[in-house]
Motif scaffolding. Sequence first.
Motif, PDB file in Angstrom:
ATOM      1  N   LEU A   1     100.025  45.340  24.446  1.00  0.00           N
ATOM      2  CA  LEU A   1      98.634  45.794  24.557  1.00  0.00           C
ATOM      3  C   LEU A   1      97.830  44.149  24.731  1.00  0.00           C
ATOM      4  N   GLY A  37      93.037  46.300  26.466  1.00  0.00           N
ATOM      5  CA  GLY A  37      94.249  45.930  26.182  1.00  0.00           C
ATOM      6  C   GLY A  37      95.112  46.945  27.683  1.00  0.00           C
ATOM      7  N   LEU A  38      95.595  46.937  28.401  1.00  0.00           N
ATOM      8  CA  LEU A  38      95.616  47.624  29.094  1.00  0.00           C
ATOM      9  C   LEU A  38      96.992  46.716  30.073  1.00  0.00           C
ATOM     10  N   GLU A  39      98.212  47.923  29.708  1.00  0.00           N
ATOM     11  CA  GLU A  39      99.454  47.430  30.239  1.00  0.00           C
ATOM     12  C   GLU A  39      99.931  48.920  31.005  1.00  0.00           C
ATOM     13  N   GLY A  40      99.510  49.126  32.565  1.00  0.00           N
ATOM     14  CA  GLY A  40     100.165  50.156  33.194  1.00  0.00           C
ATOM     15  C   GLY A  40      99.336  51.223  33.043  1.00  0.00           C
ATOM     16  N   ARG A  42      99.003  52.089  29.737  1.00  0.00           N
ATOM     17  CA  ARG A  42      97.996  52.720  28.154  1.00  0.00           C
ATOM     18  C   ARG A  42      96.907  51.722  28.682  1.00  0.00           C
ATOM     19  N   ARG A  64      91.980  52.061  33.806  1.00  0.00           N
ATOM     20  CA  ARG A  64      93.533  52.174  33.672  1.00  0.00           C
ATOM     21  C   ARG A  64      93.796  51.469  35.457  1.00  0.00           C
ATOM     22  N   ALA A  67      94.247  48.021  36.703  1.00  0.00           N
ATOM     23  CA  ALA A  67      95.319  46.875  35.945  1.00  0.00           C
ATOM     24  C   ALA A  67      96.419  46.926  36.494  1.00  0.00           C
ATOM     25  N   GLU A  68      96.646  48.528  36.706  1.00  0.00           N
ATOM     26  CA  GLU A  68      98.378  48.772  37.393  1.00  0.00           C
ATOM     27  C   GLU A  68      98.853  47.806  38.347  1.00  0.00           C
ATOM     28  N   HIS A  70      99.294  45.647  36.247  1.00  0.00           N
ATOM     29  CA  HIS A  70      99.993  44.214  35.985  1.00  0.00           C
ATOM     30  C   HIS A  70      98.721  44.834  34.207  1.00  0.00           C
ATOM     31  N   TRP A  71      99.544  43.578  33.543  1.00  0.00           N
ATOM     32  CA  TRP A  71      98.959  43.653  32.041  1.00  0.00           C
ATOM     33  C   TRP A  71      97.349  42.917  31.939  1.00  0.00           C
ATOM     34  N   LEU A  73      94.337  41.665  29.110  1.00  0.00           N
ATOM     35  CA  LEU A  73      93.372  41.898  27.894  1.00  0.00           C
ATOM     36  C   LEU A  73      91.984  41.163  28.068  1.00  0.00           C
TER      37      LEU A  73
END
Length: 81
Positions: A1, A37-40, A42, A64, A67-68, A70-71, A73
């Motif tokens: 992340l 930091g976003l990842e799905g 998280r 969130r 970003a979903e 995607h990743w 920052l």
Amino acid sequence: LVPAGFQPMLATPASGPLDSLEYAYEVKWEGLRVLAGLEGPRLVIRTGTGQDGRFWFPELQGLRAVAEPHWVLLDGEIVQF
């Protein structure tokens, strides 16, 4: 992340006016500079001192959805107007 060793970017003072088209300017807000930091599903929000900011800024949980799946920052200043 948020990759280890990454820190939020900080503003730096200039010695004089910059009049070149090669430079961009931004207002210096007084707030808290963070990396998000976003990842799905998280989300991690980290301050420049490495503290977890998710509990200080619960309203940022809405990031969130941006970003979903995607990743992403993000580096930015959290301010209160």
